[in-house]
Structure formats: structure tokens, C-alpha cells
Enzyme design. Structure first.
Site, PDB file in Angstrom:
ATOM      1  CE  LYS A  83      -3.936   2.005   2.599  1.00 28.23           C
ATOM      2  NZ  LYS A  83      -4.680   1.817   3.830  1.00 28.23           N
ATOM      3  CB  SER A 158      -8.034   3.522   2.872  1.00 24.79           C
ATOM      4  OG  SER A 158      -7.291   3.134   3.756  1.00 24.79           O
ATOM      5  CB  SER A 182      -8.017   0.764   5.787  1.00 22.21           C
ATOM      6  OG  SER A 182      -8.992   2.031   5.640  1.00 22.21           O
TER       7      SER A 182
HETATM    8  N1  GLN Z   1     -12.877   4.007   6.261  1.00 20.79           N
HETATM    9  C1  GLN Z   1     -12.360   4.538   7.372  1.00 20.79           C
HETATM   10  C2  GLN Z   1     -11.823   6.018   7.461  1.00 20.79           C
HETATM   11  O1  GLN Z   1     -12.256   6.520   6.328  1.00 20.79           O
HETATM   12  C3  GLN Z   1     -11.300   3.768   7.904  1.00 20.79           C
HETATM   13  C4  GLN Z   1      -9.915   4.085   7.166  1.00 20.79           C
HETATM   14  C5  GLN Z   1      -8.646   3.219   7.447  1.00 20.79           C
HETATM   15  O2  GLN Z   1      -9.026   2.149   8.490  1.00 20.79           O
HETATM   16  N2  GLN Z   1      -7.529   3.592   7.331  1.00 20.79           N
HETATM   17  O3  GLN Z   1     -11.376   6.693   8.225  1.00 20.79           O
END
Ligand code: GLN
Length: 491
Positions: A83, A158, A182
């Protein structure tokens, strides 16, 4: 090809064994995946950057090591996608943001360095929501990633690029980060497995910080055994991260051992929540049935504070983000846009560099921390965070793992939620619990809706009990509730 399955359909452990036994060379394997990416990633957009040269160099080094009679390492020759909020030395780290334009990582993140030391071949950097803020990978400054199961739909986020890369057979293993779901939510939407380790299990050094008390690095892959293997490589104390735990990395056999004597709690609030799609609920119930049939003792468990998770998460995560992202000011990293004076330079740089969602988070977090509001918002959120963790402690006195859906829906069409931040935030309603409490959680595929879109089954366990979560996940995986075949062009 020997053994039937093409290389890109093999789990990481099986591919490593073929390389270790010299059935296939690491270079052939790397070329196979690089060719697939070159042919098919145009329609998916999993990668922001492919490092073919670096991958081939390290694959040849694996082959040379084996030629010389060296013992194969745990991930010898296994291609891995990373990532793009994790540093890989010599490659840009973009966080899918314009603000990091021109920034090249001076060294590997600890998790990446450990993968390399175990023989892994780094293929490149995967797309994400900008600074890991989002649940669909549509918040990337470089365009969205598409779901290999249905390219009109999002891969989740994400870590959507990492999940899509594994689902499309571009890599058997990828690294992601999980602040509030994420790793698990994109794994669920793409029909693969994702593990968020216990907070402190894996060093965060070299991971660009979002919510520092929540962030964890973890694997996305196809099997619970691969997640255990990856964890055994990347976990462990790191002097570069003061929150990393002074523990030996767990064994690669962590997912083995079955369901013997396992007490499973089905989280009542997670199965009764509004917004849970009936097909997801049915798939989760099927997975619970698998655990029961496999000998686990199943009961219903209540987490009364579940409903507060999203509110608490969006105060804590945005507060920490507003502080962490203050460093991107045009002085030290990436983009600089000149302004009338120093303050003007900060303003211009941040205005042009950050996207809409990141700006929204910074504003929310700055507000929640501001004098006059910090008690009402940030401090209060911390107190409720404690109560959520207390709920879990209480539940784990009665059961070994807690299960339910990973996300309320299957993959949704691109564009469906992008104008509605709250709807997007609710994708993680079941996931944030584990981050707030610092406990490990796995998402494993448990079926599909009538259109073949995957549903994810979440297994949470007490701190440091990744073994229990992975054993339950392995049992669900073995039931084959989601057809493993890659669809269409991805077969
Ligand atoms: N979808 C969640 C957010 O937007 C989690 C994101 C993540 O785990 N980095 O914060």
C-alpha cells in the site's frame, strides 16, 4: 504448469514452496505476475507504481541464493504488493495525495524491510484513499481502483489497491493498513482475507501516520495460513516504534489447530443493525453454521456500546489526523506552492495538495481538539472509547472470539456514496470496534449475494489472540462458501 493451478491462483505459501523446491524460479514467478499486471491492471488500477526492475533484481537474488545452496526463507521469491502509505526505499510514497508530489522514501518501512529479509519480492505500490481516509479508494488523487469481481464497483478502502491486487491475481500477498477497517472492509468487498493485528504487534515505522492510536499494518491474502505466515514475518518489537510490543513474532502455524473447544459469540448488535443487506446477513449466518457444525460452541453476545463506535472513531481518528497531517506544510515533504509569505505558502500548499475528504477530516479534528470543544468532543470520545473496550473485555470473559459481518453491504457501484460522507463512514460501522479496543480482527469471505458479490465474515479476538481469530477464519475458509475462482478475465 506443475500441480494444475496457475501461479497467480496459488496461495503465498504454496508459491514459496514451488520456488523453494526449484519447480519454478523466483524470476519466472516475478515475470508471471508482472506480465499479468501489465496486461490487466489497466482495467483495475490496483497499482500506482510497478517496480519491475526492482522486483526482477530481488527475484534473481532469490534464485542466486538457492543456486548457491542457501536455505529458502519463509517468503522466498513471493511477490508482494505494498500500500502506498508504506515506505519502500527508493520509490515515491504518495499516500494517493498531491501533497507528497516528489517525495521519495529514504528507507523501507519496518514491515517492508522484514518482508524483504524473509525473501519477498516487492512488486510495487498500490492505490488507496488519500492518506487512507475512505472506504472505496475513490478518494485517491490518481483515480479510483475497480473491483476485480465487478469493475463497475468499488473494491472498498482504504487499502482498495492491495485488496484488488490480490483478488485479481496480481500478487498472492499485499500489505495494507487498518485504522478503522481499511484492511478488512476491502478484503470483504473483494472476496479475499485480511488481518488487522493487535495494536503494537507490527511496527508502524515507515507507515505514514493517520490515527496513531488506531493504525496497524497487516496482510491481505487468500488464506488464513498465508495471513499467519505474513504476520510471523512482519511482527515483533522495533526500536523505531515505541508502541511496538516487546514480544517474539508469532509462529507461522498460527492458523492451525481447528475449532476444538472454541467459544464463539455472535455480536447481536452487528447482526441486527439497520443497513445490513439481507444477502450479507444470510452469508454471515451460513458461516456461523459452519463454526457450529465444526464443533464450536456458539452463543449470542451483546456489545451495548456498539452504536457509539462510529461517532467515537470519527472524533479520535480525525483529531489524531489533524495533528499528524500538520507536518505536510510545504517545508519538509513533497509539494510546495509559493505564497505571499510563509503563512501564505502553507495555505497555498495545503489547499492545492490535499483533497476534499482530507480537508474535511482536518477541519473536523481541529474543531474536536480546539479550546472550548476538546472536553465536549475529544475527551468525551476517549471516555466512550474506554467503555467500548470494557464491553469487549466483558464479552471475552465468556467467549474466545466475536463474530459478525465485516461490512454491512457488498461492493457498491463507483460514485454511489462519494457525495455522502456519512454513508461512506457507515461502511466501517462493525470494523472500528477492533481499532478502538486495539484487538485483532480478521475478515474472511463467507459467501456472495445473488450477483456473485462477496460478503465478509469478521472474527475479533482478545489482544494478542490472532491465533484464535485465524483458526476460526480457517474453518470458514475451508467450507468454501465463496467460490474461489477468479471471474472473467481474472480466471
Ligand atoms: N474508512 C475509514 C476511514 O475513512 C477507515 C480508514 C482506515 O482504516 N484507514 O477513516
Amino acid at each position: 504448469m506443475a500441480g494444475g493451478l496457475p501461479l497467480h491462483a496459488l496461495p503465498a505459501a504454496a508459491l514459496r514452496d514451488r520456488i523453494a523446491s526449484r519447480e519454478v524460479s523466483a524470476e519466472e514467478a516475478a515475470r508471471h505476475f508482472l506480465d499479468r499486471i501489465a496486461r490487466l491492471d489497466g482495467g483495475i488500477g490496483a497499482f500506482l507504481r510497478v517496480d519491475a526492475e526492482g522486483a526482477l533484481r530481488s527475484a534473481r537474488a532469490s534464485d542466486a541464493r538457492l543456486d548457491a545452496g542457501g536455505a529458502p526463507r519463509p517468503l522466498e521469491g513471493v511477490p508482494v504488493a505494498v500500500k502506498d502509505n508504506l515506505n519502500v526505499e527508493g520509490l515515491p510514497t504518495t499516500c494517493a495525495s498531491r501533497i507528497l508530489e516528489g517525495f521519495v522514501a529514504p528507507r523501507d518501512a519496518t514491515a517492508v524491510a522484514r518482508l524483504r529479509a524473509a525473501g519477498a519480492v516487492i512488486l510495487g505500490k498500490t492505490n488507496l484513499d488519500e492518506f487512507a481516509m475512505g472506504s472505496s479508494t475513490e478518494n485517491s488523487a490518481f483515480g479510483p481502483t475497480r473491483n476485480p469481481r465487478d469493475p463497475s464497483r468499488v473494491p472498498g478502502g482504504s487499502s482498495g489497491g492491495s485488496a484488488a491486487a490480490v483478488a485479481a491475481g496480481f500478487a498472492p500477498l499485499a500489505l495494507g493498513s487498518d485504522t478503522g477497517g481499511s484492511i478488512r472492509q476491502p478484503a470483504a468487498l473483494c472476496g479475499i482475507l485480511g488481518l488487522k493485528p493487535t495494536y503494537g504487534r507490527v511496527s508502524r515505522s515507515g507507515l505514514v501516520a493517520f490515527g496513531s492510536s488506531l493504525d496497524q499494518v497487516g496482510p491481505l491474502c487468500r488464506t488464513a495460513a498465508d495471513a499467519a505466515l505474513a504476520l510471523s514475518v512482519i511482527a515483533g518489537r522495533d526500536p523505531m516504534d515505541a508502541t511496538s510490543l516487546a514480544l517474539e513474532a508469532p509462529a507461522a502455524s498460527l492458523a492451525e489447530g481447528g475449532l476444538r473447544g472454541m467459544r464463539v459469540g455472535v455480536v447481536k448488535e452487528h447482526l441486527e443493525g439497520e443497513g445490513l443487506e439481507p444477502a450479507v446477513k444470510a452469508a454471515v449466518e451460513a458461516a456461523v453454521g459452519v463454526l457450529r457444525a465444526g464443533g464450536a460452541e456458539v452463543r449470542e453476545v451483546s456489545l451495548p456500546r456498539s452504536g457509539d463506535g462510529i461517532a467515537v472513531y470519527y472524533l479520535v481518528a480525525t483529531s489524531e489526523a489533524s495533528s499528524n497531517l500538520a507536518r505536510f506544510d510545504g517545508v519538509r515533504y513533497g509539494l510546495r506552492v509559493e505564497g505571499r509569505d510563509l503563512a501564505g505558502m502553507y495555505e497555498e500548499t495545503r489547499d492545492r495538495g490535499f483533497g476534499t475528504e482530507v480537508k474535511r477530516r482536518i477541519l473536523l479534528g481541529t474543531f474536536a481538539l480546539s479550546a472550548g470543544y476538546a472536553d465536549a468532543y475529544y475527551q468525551r470520545a476517549l471516555r466512550v472509547r474506554r467503555l467500548i473496550a470494557d464491553d469487549l473485555d466483558r464479552a471475552f470473559r465468556e467467549v474466545d472470539v466475536l463474530v459478525g459481518p465485516t461490512a454491512p453491504t457488498v461492493a457498491f457501484p463507483l460514485g454511489e456514496k462519494i457525495e455522502d460522507p456519512l454513508a461512506m463512514y457507515l461502511c466501517d460501522v462493525f470494523a472500528v470496534t477492533a481499532n478502538l479496543a486495539g484487538i485483532p480482527a480478521v475478515s474472511v469471505p463467507c459467501g456472495a449475494d445473488p450477483a456473485g458479490l462477496p460478503a465478509g465474515f469478521q472474527v475479533m479476538a482478545p489482544a494478542l489472540r490472532e491465533d484464535a481469530a485465524l483458526r476460526a477464519a480457517a474453518a470458514v475458509e475451508a467450507a468454501g462458501l465463496l467460490p474461489a475462482a477468479l471471474p472473467g478475465a481474472f480466471a
